[in-house]
Structures are given as C-alpha cells and as structure tokens.
Design a protein around this motif. Structure first.
Motif, PDB file in Angstrom:
ATOM      1  N   VAL A  43      42.289  47.605  13.358  1.00 35.56           N
ATOM      2  CA  VAL A  43      42.949  48.301  14.464  1.00 35.56           C
ATOM      3  C   VAL A  43      41.853  48.917  15.328  1.00 35.56           C
ATOM      4  O   VAL A  43      41.161  49.844  14.910  1.00 35.56           O
ATOM      5  CB  VAL A  43      43.915  49.385  13.948  1.00 35.56           C
ATOM      6  N   SER A  44      41.690  48.401  16.520  1.00 35.22           N
ATOM      7  CA  SER A  44      40.668  48.893  17.443  1.00 35.22           C
ATOM      8  C   SER A  44      41.227  50.028  18.289  1.00 35.22           C
ATOM      9  O   SER A  44      42.266  49.877  18.931  1.00 35.22           O
ATOM     10  CB  SER A  44      40.189  47.769  18.362  1.00 35.22           C
ATOM     11  N   VAL A  45      40.517  51.152  18.327  1.00 32.29           N
ATOM     12  CA  VAL A  45      40.981  52.297  19.110  1.00 32.29           C
ATOM     13  C   VAL A  45      40.256  52.396  20.453  1.00 32.29           C
ATOM     14  O   VAL A  45      40.334  53.424  21.127  1.00 32.29           O
ATOM     15  CB  VAL A  45      40.828  53.616  18.320  1.00 32.29           C
ATOM     16  N   ASP A  46      39.574  51.335  20.838  1.00 32.22           N
ATOM     17  CA  ASP A  46      38.929  51.310  22.157  1.00 32.22           C
ATOM     18  C   ASP A  46      38.738  49.870  22.594  1.00 32.22           C
ATOM     19  O   ASP A  46      37.761  49.225  22.237  1.00 32.22           O
ATOM     20  CB  ASP A  46      37.588  52.044  22.138  1.00 32.22           C
ATOM     21  N   ASP A  47      39.692  49.357  23.365  1.00 32.83           N
ATOM     22  CA  ASP A  47      39.542  48.128  24.110  1.00 32.83           C
ATOM     23  C   ASP A  47      39.857  48.466  25.568  1.00 32.83           C
ATOM     24  O   ASP A  47      40.140  49.616  25.900  1.00 32.83           O
ATOM     25  CB  ASP A  47      40.489  47.040  23.587  1.00 32.83           C
ATOM     26  N   HIS A  48      39.809  47.471  26.432  1.00 32.02           N
ATOM     27  CA  HIS A  48      40.035  47.703  27.850  1.00 32.02           C
ATOM     28  C   HIS A  48      40.849  46.555  28.437  1.00 32.02           C
ATOM     29  O   HIS A  48      40.743  45.410  27.979  1.00 32.02           O
ATOM     30  CB  HIS A  48      38.705  47.822  28.601  1.00 32.02           C
ATOM     31  N   LEU A  49      41.634  46.857  29.447  1.00 34.74           N
ATOM     32  CA  LEU A  49      42.328  45.808  30.184  1.00 34.74           C
ATOM     33  C   LEU A  49      41.904  45.864  31.646  1.00 34.74           C
ATOM     34  O   LEU A  49      41.608  46.940  32.179  1.00 34.74           O
ATOM     35  CB  LEU A  49      43.848  45.928  30.035  1.00 34.74           C
ATOM     36  N   ILE A  50      41.820  44.690  32.245  1.00 35.21           N
ATOM     37  CA  ILE A  50      41.611  44.593  33.690  1.00 35.21           C
ATOM     38  C   ILE A  50      42.990  44.467  34.321  1.00 35.21           C
ATOM     39  O   ILE A  50      43.742  43.547  33.990  1.00 35.21           O
ATOM     40  CB  ILE A  50      40.747  43.372  34.049  1.00 35.21           C
ATOM     41  N   GLU A  51      43.324  45.371  35.210  1.00 32.08           N
ATOM     42  CA  GLU A  51      44.671  45.391  35.778  1.00 32.08           C
ATOM     43  C   GLU A  51      44.945  44.109  36.561  1.00 32.08           C
ATOM     44  O   GLU A  51      44.115  43.694  37.383  1.00 32.08           O
ATOM     45  CB  GLU A  51      44.843  46.604  36.701  1.00 32.08           C
ATOM     46  N   PRO A  52      46.099  43.472  36.343  1.00 33.50           N
ATOM     47  CA  PRO A  52      46.448  42.288  37.132  1.00 33.50           C
ATOM     48  C   PRO A  52      46.641  42.657  38.597  1.00 33.50           C
ATOM     49  O   PRO A  52      47.020  43.789  38.924  1.00 33.50           O
ATOM     50  CB  PRO A  52      47.742  41.800  36.479  1.00 33.50           C
ATOM     51  N   PRO A  53      46.393  41.718  39.511  1.00 33.49           N
ATOM     52  CA  PRO A  53      46.378  42.048  40.947  1.00 33.49           C
ATOM     53  C   PRO A  53      47.654  42.666  41.489  1.00 33.49           C
ATOM     54  O   PRO A  53      47.604  43.484  42.417  1.00 33.49           O
ATOM     55  CB  PRO A  53      46.111  40.688  41.610  1.00 33.49           C
ATOM     56  N   SER A  54      48.803  42.313  40.932  1.00 29.90           N
ATOM     57  CA  SER A  54      50.063  42.763  41.514  1.00 29.90           C
ATOM     58  C   SER A  54      50.622  44.028  40.876  1.00 29.90           C
ATOM     59  O   SER A  54      51.757  44.421  41.176  1.00 29.90           O
ATOM     60  CB  SER A  54      51.108  41.648  41.400  1.00 29.90           C
ATOM     61  N   LEU A  55      49.857  44.698  40.014  1.00 30.40           N
ATOM     62  CA  LEU A  55      50.399  45.828  39.254  1.00 30.40           C
ATOM     63  C   LEU A  55      51.054  46.859  40.168  1.00 30.40           C
ATOM     64  O   LEU A  55      52.198  47.263  39.949  1.00 30.40           O
ATOM     65  CB  LEU A  55      49.287  46.468  38.421  1.00 30.40           C
ATOM     66  N   TRP A  56      50.334  47.311  41.207  1.00 32.22           N
ATOM     67  CA  TRP A  56      50.886  48.373  42.060  1.00 32.22           C
ATOM     68  C   TRP A  56      51.795  47.803  43.145  1.00 32.22           C
ATOM     69  O   TRP A  56      52.793  48.423  43.495  1.00 32.22           O
ATOM     70  CB  TRP A  56      49.755  49.198  42.665  1.00 32.22           C
ATOM     71  N   GLU A  57      51.484  46.638  43.663  1.00 32.35           N
ATOM     72  CA  GLU A  57      52.338  46.045  44.691  1.00 32.35           C
ATOM     73  C   GLU A  57      53.741  45.780  44.154  1.00 32.35           C
ATOM     74  O   GLU A  57      54.729  45.853  44.891  1.00 32.35           O
ATOM     75  CB  GLU A  57      51.707  44.761  45.217  1.00 32.35           C
ATOM     76  N   ASP A  58      53.838  45.484  42.869  1.00 34.63           N
ATOM     77  CA  ASP A  58      55.146  45.228  42.255  1.00 34.63           C
ATOM     78  C   ASP A  58      55.940  46.504  41.988  1.00 34.63           C
ATOM     79  O   ASP A  58      57.156  46.437  41.794  1.00 34.63           O
ATOM     80  CB  ASP A  58      54.972  44.477  40.926  1.00 34.63           C
TER      81      ASP A  58
END
Length: 405
Positions: free
Chosen positions: A10-25
């Motif tokens: 169980v990793s307690v530190d990974d990262h995601l790159i936000e998909p382009p439409s996250l806020w537009e949606d």
C-alpha cells in the motif's frame, strides 16, 4: 527473504496527472474560460509571450535543442497564468538519462499517469495493491488555488478536483485507491466544511502544506487552523504533508544545482516535525494524525533525540509544553514515509515500527516502477515478517482507515 504473498503493498505517496478536461467538465459555464484548461503551446515561439511564467521559460531553456516541431508542450492555463506539466513529474518508464525539467505533453507520459484504468494496470505490473495519489497541477497541497484572483472560481476549482478524485478516480477501483482531497487554504472555515463534505463521500486523507508560513499564511502556533485540524480529527482523516508543499524548496545558494535541492528535500519534513512537536497542535487535537509524505525516515532518530534534549534543557523559560516529551507525541501523532531508506529501516525501532509507511511515488523520478515489490523486498530483507507487514501494508490501512475489502 521475499515479502510473503499475503502482504499487499500500500503506497501512501503516488501522484496523478490531471486529465485535460477535469475542470472544463465540472465548472459552471461562466468559469470555463478562466478555469484551469490545457493549451498546446509551441515552446520554440513562446519566449516573448507576455503571460509565460519564468518557471516555464527556464524549464524550456534547460531542454535539449530540438526542432520546433518537437518543442510542443501541453500547459495549464488558469486565469491567464500559464503552468507547465513539468517533465520530471511524469518519468515512469524512462531511463534516468532521459529525465528533464522541460515541459511535457500527455503524449510523453505513460497513460497510467492520467488514466485510472491504465494506472491500475501499471500498479499490477509493479505489485502494488493500493495507492494514495497527490495532485500535480494544483501542486501537492492544492496551493495553486491560493493564487486565484476570483475566490469563487478557486473554491469551485478545489471542489472540482475533489469530486473528480472521489467520484471518478478512486471510485473506479475502491479497493485500489485511498481517496485524498485538497482544501481552500485561504479560508479555514470553508476548508473545514469541505473536509466534512468530502468525508461524507468517502474521503480518507487530506493534503496540507508542511509549512504554511512560506505561503504567506498563519503558522501552526496560532489558532487560525483550528477549524481545519478539528474537522480532520472529527472525521479521522490524516493530514499528509508532502515535502515541498510549502513552496520553500531547500537550497543553499543561487549557484547550487537542482541536485542540492533534491538531496535536501527531507529537511522540509524535519522542519515540519520540529514545528509540530513544539507547537500547541497535538495538545489541542490529540487524535490528529500527520503523515510526512516522501520525507524519509533515516533522520527521525537523530531529530527526536535532539528535540527531546532541547525540551529537557530549555523548556522552562519558553512557551512550550512542560509535561509531555516531544518524542511521545511523535509516536502518537506522526508517521514517517519512505521510498529508499536503508538507514531508516535499519533504525526502524528508533523511528517506531507502528510509525512507518511505504511509498511508491509513481510516476515521479524517485519511483522504482516497475520493480517496486522486488526493491521493497531488498530493503526489508533483514526485517522480520511481522514488522515488514506493518511497514508495507498494515500501518497504512490503520492510519487511513482503509481496510482490505
């Protein structure tokens, strides 16, 4: 010996790159132009652009000389300000010789950086069962939205990220992701309300700056953050203080290479530890939990010894608690998190077996993907099974209230 098959990572530190439409949606129509959105930019022609940030220009100039057609980058635009997708934040699958700071495009990344289904496939390859994923564009603690001129838009943007994470990313595979949220840090009461709103939706963790003063905000020694700490305690959600989230990277001189900053980043977690253990926070909120994300653990025995010695000799004339030893607060309230730390593992009993959690850091440069399980086995080869199981899985499941299904 290898990790036993029943031990899940169980990793307690990974990262995601936000998909382009996250806020537009998710943002109301009137805010979509000013809200965060992706723009494709030709870096070879952008040097004179008035709105281009110095950080983006510097990152671009550090890149290799290439043809103009190869200098395209996907950048975030928010209220007219430009924020790059820094290449070093999405290097999973690349050789160290290919790392760089120049702005990246989505086509430069593994799909697992921004697509949840691809991420789970990459976790399966890596032998990682579950992960907690920090933001990228909003920065580790969501501090980009502190810069928002329109605070209504900023608050909606924070909520949009949280809804994406809770309703789409983590909800797609509930047993694979520990749901995390960001906060509207400019308003503690609104932040507390967001904690309660998101807890009702299943959130398990809160990302929070390791030093608020560096962001122009009040310190841990004031009562400014009491609504946030109270809400976190009431909902049982730990604060995850990722190194660098204060916006104050550790650097020794203007001429020092970035390698100095990278090597010293753990000192941010040391600063946060000293600050919190001498502050009133854990006396006012005794059930509050703080995880020092990507801070390492090898320094913990020395710092706790130093802090206790300071407390024993100097507490009488200072405004600090005089009854409770600081290292006792560490064992009750704080948790060290590591990726590579042979020294810390060797001194794990001084850190506290129940106070250590493991991290993968996908897709950043410190990650050992796709060989995490093999690498963790190497680090823990001299550690008894019971202790190893706590470090790689059980402590994280307890701290984040994230039991196996």
């Amino acid at each position: 010996m290898p990790l036993q098959d029943h031990m899940q990572l169980v990793s307690v530190d990974d990262h995601l790159i936000e998909p382009p439409s996250l806020w537009e949606d998710r943002l109301p129509g009137k805010f979509r132009e000013a809200g965060p959105r992706i723009v494709r930019m030709d870096m070879s022609k952008s040097a004179g652009d008035e709105g281009l940030s110095a950080a983006l220009l510097n990152a671009a100039r550090q890149g290799k000389e290439t043809a103009a057609s190869e200098r395209l980058a996907d950048v975030w635009v928010y209220e007219g300000r430009i924020y790059p997708n820094i290449g070093l934040n999405a290097v999973a699958g690349k050789k160290p010789q290919e790392y760089g700071m120049e702005p990246a495009s989505f086509s430069d990344m593994l799909p697992g950086c921004y697509d949840v289904h691809a991420r789970v496939r990459d976790m399966d390859i890596d032998g990682v069962q579950s992960a907690l994923c920090f933001p990228s564009f909003p920065r580790f603690a969501g501090t980009v939205f502190l810069e928002g001129q329109d605070k209504e838009l900023a608050l909606l943007s924070v909520k949009a990220w949280n809804d994406f994470h809770l309703d789409e990313w983590a909800a797609a595979y509930p047993d694979r992701f520990i749901p995390m949220i960001i906060l509207p840090l400019w308003d503690p009461e609104a932040a507390a309300a967001e904690i309660h709103r998101c807890a009702a939706k299943g959130a398990k963790a809160i990302t929070f700056p390791e030093n608020t003063v560096g962001l122009g905000l009040p310190s841990f020694y004031t009562d400014h953050w009491d609504p946030v700490f109270r809400a976190a305690e009431e909902t049982g959600m730990p604060l995850c203080m990722h190194f660098g989230s204060s916006g104050k990277p550790p650097i020794t001189s203007p001429e020092a290479p970035m390698a100095v900053m990278i090597a010293l980043f753990g000192t941010n977690s040391m600063d946060a530890t000293a600050d919190l253990l001498f502050s009133p926070v854990f006396y006012k909120f005794p059930n509050l939990k703080v995880a020092l994300s990507e801070g390492g653990i090898g320094w913990v025995p020395y710092l706790l010894e130093r802090i206790d010695l300071t407390w024993e000799r100097h507490r009488w004339y200072q405004n600090v608690n005089k009854e409770v030893r600081p290292s006792d607060l560490w064992r009750r309230n704080m948790f060290g998190c590591f990726i590579d730390d042979f020294e810390g593992v060797a001194r794990r009993h001084k850190v506290g077996i129940d106070n250590i959690m493991w991290e993968c850091d996908y897709p950043h440069s410190d990650s050992n993907w796709p060989n995490s399980r093999e690498y963790v086995t190497k680090i823990l080869q001299e550690v008894p099974d019971e202790e190893a199981h706590k470090i790689v899985e059980l402590n994280a499941r307890r701290v984040f209230n994230f039991p196996r299904p």
